[in-house]
Every structure is written in C-alpha cells, then in structure tokens.
Design an enzyme around this catalytic site. Structure first.
Site, short mmCIF file in Angstrom:
data_model
loop_
_atom_site.label_atom_id
_atom_site.label_comp_id
_atom_site.label_asym_id
_atom_site.label_seq_id
_atom_site.Cartn_x
_atom_site.Cartn_y
_atom_site.Cartn_z
N SER A 1 45.46 19.76 0.35
CA SER A 1 44.29 19.58 -0.62
C SER A 1 43.01 18.81 -0.18
O SER A 1 43.10 17.80 0.65
CB SER A 1 44.67 19.14 -1.84
OG SER A 1 43.81 18.89 -2.80
N TYR B 1 49.51 13.35 -7.35
CA TYR B 1 49.24 14.56 -6.46
C TYR B 1 48.39 14.21 -5.28
O TYR B 1 48.65 14.56 -4.34
CB TYR B 1 48.26 15.53 -7.39
CG TYR B 1 47.83 16.70 -6.73
CD1 TYR B 1 48.71 17.76 -6.41
CD2 TYR B 1 46.53 17.01 -6.11
CE1 TYR B 1 48.33 18.99 -5.80
CE2 TYR B 1 46.17 17.89 -5.60
CZ TYR B 1 46.85 18.94 -5.27
OH TYR B 1 46.74 20.24 -4.55
#
Length: 262
Positions: free
Chosen positions: A138, A151
């Site tokens: 990501s 995250y």
C-alpha cells in the site's frame, strides 16, 4: 517474464482487487491457483474465468490453511512460477480505540501470513526456471498515515520483508517484487474511509487499474512499483524529507479527526 503458460498462486482472490487480478492474469495466459476463505466466491470466479484454474479454500492465518495451499501446489505436475500475496485487511480508526484483537488480526493477515506462506512455497518456487513473489502492499506502507496506524505498520513491515527477501535471494532464480496501490474502490473501505477520500479529494483507482499494474510489473520484473504520481512523490519525500510530510498531514488532521469522531 513471459506470463503465458505460467502458474500463479493468488491469495485474496475473491476480493475486489483479487478478482480483477485473476481476470487480468487469466487473460495473459496464466493458470491460477485461487486462494481465499469463501469457497462459493472462489468457485464462481473460477467459473467466470474458464480454463483449468484451481481453487483452495483456506484461512492463511492458520497453519492448516497454509499447509492446504502448499499441498495443492506440491501436487501440480509443473509446479508454480509465481506467488502473489494479495490477501489483506484494513482498519480506519484512532489508535487508542483499536483493540489488541484488531491489531493482532491486522499484523497477522497483512504481514505474518504472507511471510509464512512465502516460506512454505519458496522451495517450490526455486524449482521453476524463474520464480517470482509479489507482495501487494500500500502507499501507506511508505507513508505513515493518521487513522491507519495499525494498517500502516503492517504494510511498512510487508515492504521491509519484500526488500530484505529480494536482497537475500539476489543470487537465486527467485525474484521478489512489491506493488503499492493507493486508494482503491473496493468493499475494504467503509463509509468513513470513502468520506475521508471525498473530503480530501484523494484519487481512487478501480481494481482493474491495480490488476493492470500487476501484470505490467510481472512482465517487467520491476522490483518496486507504486500507483499514482502524487502518492509516489509523497513516498519519495517521506523517505528524504519526512518533516515536509509531517507538516502536510498535520494540516489534514482536523478533517481526519472530524470523520473519526463518533
């Protein structure tokens, strides 16, 4: 790598990004081992793709689930050429509101499970003339972002794992790639994340954009690929001049806190 005729293991195959990746890879002539937790969704995906694709219903957070994938791959007459660690989860919320159970799930799903599965399949990948591992990370694996602390930590770890393993395997036939999408329109985003992206004017890609980027990266074997010009620039600046990003994100913090407020 010439993808036609190759065999790839794709985790998280039934999700929004995963199913788009499956369609793009199948279109490039790749035989797929589709891995996920939803047997019905995997079967439906395999039916849409046509061809001789396999499905493995498995929870990769468990030893038994990973062993199930390993047994399936070991039984293939021609082995496997590619492992795509795509399965992942996200969580948006203040760090002090995220429970130990949630943080454990984030780190297990996004980091530990891909590491363990890679370890179990590495011997099979070494048997291929050329093996490739792709870890789907990501943009938040290079830019620590408020509201995504757990995250971001998991995706920073996945990026570090990719980099270290690539360097460790540099004298072998196995390459390690890292793909970093930005915000993508999938069910992984809840209403608050969609509101945040809208409030900040963030660009959101379709799963097909990510899938196309994956195919290009596999063909070129480019070790690192990010999606989105501003996100790639921000990641570069965060590594070179992190104070600039500290100040820029501080200006976004009131918007983030407003959306996080109950």
């Amino acid at each position: 790598m010439d993808l036609n005729g190759k065999t790839a293991v794709l985790t998280g195959a039934a999700g929004g990004i995963g199913s788009a990746m499956a369609e793009a890879l199948a279109g490039a002539g790749v035989r797929l081992v589709l891995v996920g937790r939803n047997a019905q969704a995997l079967q439906a995906l395999a039916g849409r793709l046509g061809g001789q694709h396999l499905t493995v219903t498995a929870d990769l957070a468990s030893d038994e689930g990973r062993q199930r994938v390993q047994r399936c791959c070991a039984a293939l007459p021609d082995g496997i050429d590619i492992l795509i660690n795509n399965a992942g989860i996200s969580a948006f919320g203040s760090f002090d509101a995220q429970t130990p159970a949630l943080l454990t799930e984030l780190l297990t799903t996004n980091l530990l499970a891909p590491m363990l599965l890679t370890g179990q399949l590495l011997a099979l990948l070494r048997q291929a003339p050329r093996g490739l591992i792709v870890n789907v990370g990501s943009a938040f694996g290079a830019i620590g972002y408020p509201g995504f602390v757990g995250y971001s930590a998991s995706k920073f770890g996945l990026r570090g794992f990719s980099e270290a393993l690539r360097r460790e395997l540099a004298d072998s036939s196995v390459g390690v790639l890292h793909l970093a999408p930005r915000a993508t329109a999938t069910a992984i985003n809840d209403a608050r994340v969609n509101a945040l992206n809208a409030a900040l004017g963030n660009r959101i890609d379709s799963p097909a954009v990510v899938a196309d980027a994956l195919v290009r990266q596999l063909r070129s074997e480019r070790p690192r690929a990010g999606i989105g010009r501003p996100e790639r620039l921000f990641a570069f600046l965060n590594g070179l001049l992190p104070g600039l990003l500290d100040r820029a994100l501080a200006r976004q913090l009131p918007v983030i806190r407003r959306i996080l407020a109950p």
